[in-house]
Design a protein around this motif. Structure first.
Motif, PDB file in Angstrom:
ATOM      1  N   UNK A  31      40.109  45.888  26.259  1.00  0.00           N
ATOM      2  CA  UNK A  31      40.192  44.656  27.015  1.00  0.00           C
ATOM      3  C   UNK A  31      39.424  44.838  28.318  1.00  0.00           C
ATOM      4  N   UNK A  32      38.640  43.864  28.650  1.00  0.00           N
ATOM      5  CA  UNK A  32      37.868  43.929  29.875  1.00  0.00           C
ATOM      6  C   UNK A  32      38.195  42.717  30.743  1.00  0.00           C
ATOM      7  N   UNK A  33      38.488  42.994  31.971  1.00  0.00           N
ATOM      8  CA  UNK A  33      38.699  41.939  32.951  1.00  0.00           C
ATOM      9  C   UNK A  33      37.646  42.130  34.030  1.00  0.00           C
ATOM     10  N   UNK A  34      36.931  41.093  34.308  1.00  0.00           N
ATOM     11  CA  UNK A  34      35.916  41.178  35.349  1.00  0.00           C
ATOM     12  C   UNK A  34      36.188  40.069  36.355  1.00  0.00           C
ATOM     13  N   UNK A  35      36.489  40.485  37.577  1.00  0.00           N
ATOM     14  CA  UNK A  35      36.703  39.527  38.650  1.00  0.00           C
ATOM     15  C   UNK A  35      35.389  39.316  39.378  1.00  0.00           C
ATOM     16  N   UNK A  36      35.046  38.062  39.598  1.00  0.00           N
ATOM     17  CA  UNK A  36      33.828  37.809  40.351  1.00  0.00           C
ATOM     18  C   UNK A  36      34.106  37.950  41.848  1.00  0.00           C
ATOM     19  N   UNK A  37      33.097  37.701  42.632  1.00  0.00           N
ATOM     20  CA  UNK A  37      33.198  37.872  44.081  1.00  0.00           C
ATOM     21  C   UNK A  37      34.304  37.008  44.693  1.00  0.00           C
ATOM     22  N   UNK A  38      34.390  35.761  44.264  1.00  0.00           N
ATOM     23  CA  UNK A  38      35.404  34.842  44.796  1.00  0.00           C
ATOM     24  C   UNK A  38      36.817  35.299  44.454  1.00  0.00           C
ATOM     25  N   UNK A  39      37.017  35.743  43.229  1.00  0.00           N
ATOM     26  CA  UNK A  39      38.339  36.202  42.800  1.00  0.00           C
ATOM     27  C   UNK A  39      38.741  37.481  43.530  1.00  0.00           C
ATOM     28  N   UNK A  40      37.784  38.369  43.723  1.00  0.00           N
ATOM     29  CA  UNK A  40      38.055  39.604  44.461  1.00  0.00           C
ATOM     30  C   UNK A  40      38.425  39.298  45.904  1.00  0.00           C
ATOM     31  N   UNK A  41      37.718  38.358  46.504  1.00  0.00           N
ATOM     32  CA  UNK A  41      38.009  37.962  47.872  1.00  0.00           C
ATOM     33  C   UNK A  41      39.406  37.341  47.960  1.00  0.00           C
ATOM     34  N   UNK A  42      39.760  36.510  47.001  1.00  0.00           N
ATOM     35  CA  UNK A  42      41.096  35.903  46.995  1.00  0.00           C
ATOM     36  C   UNK A  42      42.190  36.964  46.889  1.00  0.00           C
ATOM     37  N   UNK A  43      41.982  37.953  46.035  1.00  0.00           N
ATOM     38  CA  UNK A  43      42.954  39.029  45.898  1.00  0.00           C
ATOM     39  C   UNK A  43      43.066  39.823  47.194  1.00  0.00           C
ATOM     40  N   UNK A  44      41.946  40.130  47.798  1.00  0.00           N
ATOM     41  CA  UNK A  44      41.946  40.866  49.063  1.00  0.00           C
ATOM     42  C   UNK A  44      42.671  40.083  50.149  1.00  0.00           C
ATOM     43  N   UNK A  45      42.425  38.798  50.231  1.00  0.00           N
ATOM     44  CA  UNK A  45      43.087  37.972  51.229  1.00  0.00           C
ATOM     45  C   UNK A  45      44.589  37.897  50.975  1.00  0.00           C
ATOM     46  N   UNK A  46      44.989  37.805  49.721  1.00  0.00           N
ATOM     47  CA  UNK A  46      46.408  37.759  49.380  1.00  0.00           C
ATOM     48  C   UNK A  46      47.107  39.050  49.789  1.00  0.00           C
ATOM     49  N   UNK A  47      46.525  40.185  49.434  1.00  0.00           N
ATOM     50  CA  UNK A  47      47.147  41.474  49.752  1.00  0.00           C
ATOM     51  C   UNK A  47      47.200  41.684  51.261  1.00  0.00           C
ATOM     52  N   UNK A  48      46.117  41.407  51.960  1.00  0.00           N
ATOM     53  CA  UNK A  48      46.126  41.612  53.414  1.00  0.00           C
ATOM     54  C   UNK A  48      47.094  40.649  54.097  1.00  0.00           C
ATOM     55  N   UNK A  49      47.235  39.429  53.585  1.00  0.00           N
ATOM     56  CA  UNK A  49      48.203  38.488  54.149  1.00  0.00           C
ATOM     57  C   UNK A  49      49.631  38.987  53.927  1.00  0.00           C
ATOM     58  N   UNK A  50      49.890  39.558  52.754  1.00  0.00           N
ATOM     59  CA  UNK A  50      51.215  40.112  52.487  1.00  0.00           C
ATOM     60  C   UNK A  50      51.523  41.269  53.430  1.00  0.00           C
TER      61      UNK A  50
END
Length: 82
Positions: free
Chosen positions: A1-20
């Motif tokens: 199984x391969x999951x590839x996050x694009x730039x926007x998705x990676x940025x959203x994840x980073x923002x979510x984690x840093x906000x938490x």
């Protein structure tokens, strides 16, 4: 199984984690400001830092998924290295 996050998705994840982290951890005001500054300065859309982060995130996710798949196969009393 391969999951590839694009730039926007990676940025959203980073923002979510840093906000938490900022909201859920007791940090000094200086530390909170440093995290926000780093996030805003370093992780701008299209920046080399964000592209590097997205590539590293995808590699790490892929490795984790492969590792979990190997564990599942081993638990079923047969192990085939695909």
């Amino acid at each position: 199984m391969h999951i590839i996050l694009d730039e926007e998705e990676s940025l959203s994840l980073l923002q979510l984690v840093s906000a938490q982290v900022v909201d859920g951890v007791e940090l000094s005001e200086e530390a909170v400001e440093a995290i926000r500054e780093w996030r805003n300065r370093t992780m701008e859309r299209g920046s080399d830092d964000l592209l590097s982060f997205a590539a590293a995130l995808n590699e790490t996710l892929g490795n984790k998924i492969d590792e979990e798949l190997r564990r599942t196969i081993r638990r079923r009393d047969y192990y085939r290295n695909a």
